[in-house]
Design a protein around this motif. Structure first.
Motif, PDB file in Angstrom:
ATOM      1  N   ASP A  62       0.815  -1.210   0.000  1.00  0.00           N
ATOM      2  CA  ASP A  62       0.000   0.000   0.000  1.00  0.00           C
ATOM      3  C   ASP A  62       0.852   1.265   0.000  1.00  0.00           C
ATOM      4  O   ASP A  62       0.328   2.379   0.117  1.00  0.00           O
ATOM      5  N   ASP A  63       2.167   1.111  -0.151  1.00  0.00           N
ATOM      6  CA  ASP A  63       3.087   2.254  -0.206  1.00  0.00           C
ATOM      7  C   ASP A  63       3.633   2.412  -1.616  1.00  0.00           C
ATOM      8  O   ASP A  63       3.327   1.624  -2.515  1.00  0.00           O
ATOM      9  N   TRP A  64       4.464   3.416  -1.816  1.00  0.00           N
ATOM     10  CA  TRP A  64       5.091   3.592  -3.119  1.00  0.00           C
ATOM     11  C   TRP A  64       6.410   4.348  -2.955  1.00  0.00           C
ATOM     12  O   TRP A  64       6.692   4.892  -1.875  1.00  0.00           O
ATOM     13  N   ILE A  65       7.233   4.348  -3.999  1.00  0.00           N
ATOM     14  CA  ILE A  65       8.540   4.984  -3.944  1.00  0.00           C
ATOM     15  C   ILE A  65       8.675   6.057  -5.019  1.00  0.00           C
ATOM     16  O   ILE A  65       8.019   6.000  -6.063  1.00  0.00           O
ATOM     17  N   ASP A  66       9.536   7.027  -4.752  1.00  0.00           N
ATOM     18  CA  ASP A  66       9.842   8.081  -5.713  1.00  0.00           C
ATOM     19  C   ASP A  66      10.479   7.482  -6.957  1.00  0.00           C
ATOM     20  O   ASP A  66      11.200   6.481  -6.882  1.00  0.00           O
ATOM     21  N   GLN A  67      10.250   8.091  -8.098  1.00  0.00           N
ATOM     22  CA  GLN A  67      10.743   7.532  -9.362  1.00  0.00           C
ATOM     23  C   GLN A  67      12.272   7.486  -9.456  1.00  0.00           C
ATOM     24  O   GLN A  67      12.827   6.723 -10.253  1.00  0.00           O
TER      25      GLN A  67
END
Length: 327
Positions: free
Chosen positions: A93-98
């Motif tokens: 449910d999280d995400w990371i910077d490109q």
């Protein structure tokens, strides 16, 4: 794929609501030498089909399906199937910077740290909250780790501690394999911390990057509000596991007592939420605080005067210990 630089491991359980954003944040990276391993941990929503669809469209993505065994088991399975030189963990449910992998690659090329720690933002109710770990940015050799990191690895007297989550970090493959596989899968609260503590204790080098590259989503549901009818048993396993980890390190003994106070209080809340205050609660709490490690922590943990919240939790645990001993 040969010579893969990064393996990104995502344990997936009923994550259909946010899974696509999570996976897309990996596919949108500005650095391309990676594999993404999605470990479906017995999901009963549409998560398995979402994982399979991504695997079919990109050869860098591998999906593994297993029966529900918990997050630690899913991470271990993903690690077992990975081939990258460096490992990242990402919650579904999280995400990371490109630019996360690009930045990590640049730091690794220059310093080759055993562990790279980067900053994160909390995403709560549509708002971003920048988190400062209070660690100084830069490269830490083993001596630096012992002098500057271990002093608050578990918890210092003011309640501050090293970032405990497995995410927002990059690990050398051999190091994380050795230490993740030690963590008992019965532990469901504090399992990240058990692995991170072991990993830092065995790391020869560390790099702290202050850039906020990880986005940690916080929604209304949380472990502290949820119930767990096995919370006391899990807490006791965690207490013994961590004690074995730090038993030869006098620097960490006092910190361990503070940490255990926090973990026991959290376990009591989750146990109460699951079964209420009844005969079973009393019996299992009595068993927990009869453990010599837990008893010492409740009686001996020292917190600064400013740390009122944890001092109060310690008093409540002491009161509970006296209360059940009189029954």
């Amino acid at each position: 794929m040969d010579n893969v630089m990064f393996s990104i491991i995502v344990p997936v359980y009923n994550a259909q609501k946010h899974l696509e954003q999570c996976v897309d944040s990996v596919l949108n990276q500005t650095y391309f030498n990676f594999e993404l391993i999605l470990v479906d941990d017995g999901s009963i929503d549409s998560s398995p089909s979402i994982c399979d669809a991504y695997s079919n469209q990109d050869k860098r993505i591998k999906t593994i399906h297993q029966e529900n065994k918990g997050q630690t088991s899913a991470r271990k399975k993903g690690l077992e199937e990975s081939i990258g030189k460096y490992i990242l963990f990402l919650d579904s449910d999280d995400w990371i910077d490109q630019d996360t992998l690009k930045m990590s690659s640049s730091i690794i090329e220059k310093y080759t740290p055993d562990v790279l720690v980067f900053g994160w933002n909390e995403y709560r109710n549509g708002n971003y909250i920048e988190i400062d770990s209070c660690l100084k940015e830069g490269f830490y050799r083993r001596q630096d780790i012992e002098e500057k990191i271990l002093a608050s690895l578990l918890m210092n007297e003011n309640g501050l501690f090293f970032p405990r989550a497995l995410w927002a970090k990059v690990y050398k493959r051999e190091l994380i394999i050795e230490n993740l596989n030690k963590v008992p899968e019965i532990i469901r609260n504090g399992e990240d911390m058990c692995c991170v503590v072991n990993t830092i204790l065995h790391a020869d080098s560390l790099y702290i990057c202050k850039n906020q590259m990880y986005m940690y989503r916080i929604e209304n549901e949380s472990l502290s509000k949820s119930g767990d009818e096995f919370a006391f048993k899990r807490c006791k396993v965690m207490a013994n596991f961590l004690n074995e980890t730090i038993i030869e390190n006098e620097t960490l003994k006092e910190q361990y007592n503070r940490l255990l106070v926090q973990q026991m209080y959290s376990a009591a809340v989750r146990m109460h939420n699951a079964i209420g205050f009844n005969k079973r609660f009393i019996e299992e709490y009595k068993e927990l605080v009869s453990d010599s490690l837990c008893k010492e922590a409740i009686n001996c943990a020292y917190f600064s005067k400013e740390n009122r919240k944890l001092r109060m939790k310690q008093r409540i645990l002491k009161f509970g210990m006296r209360l059940i001993s009189s029954r």
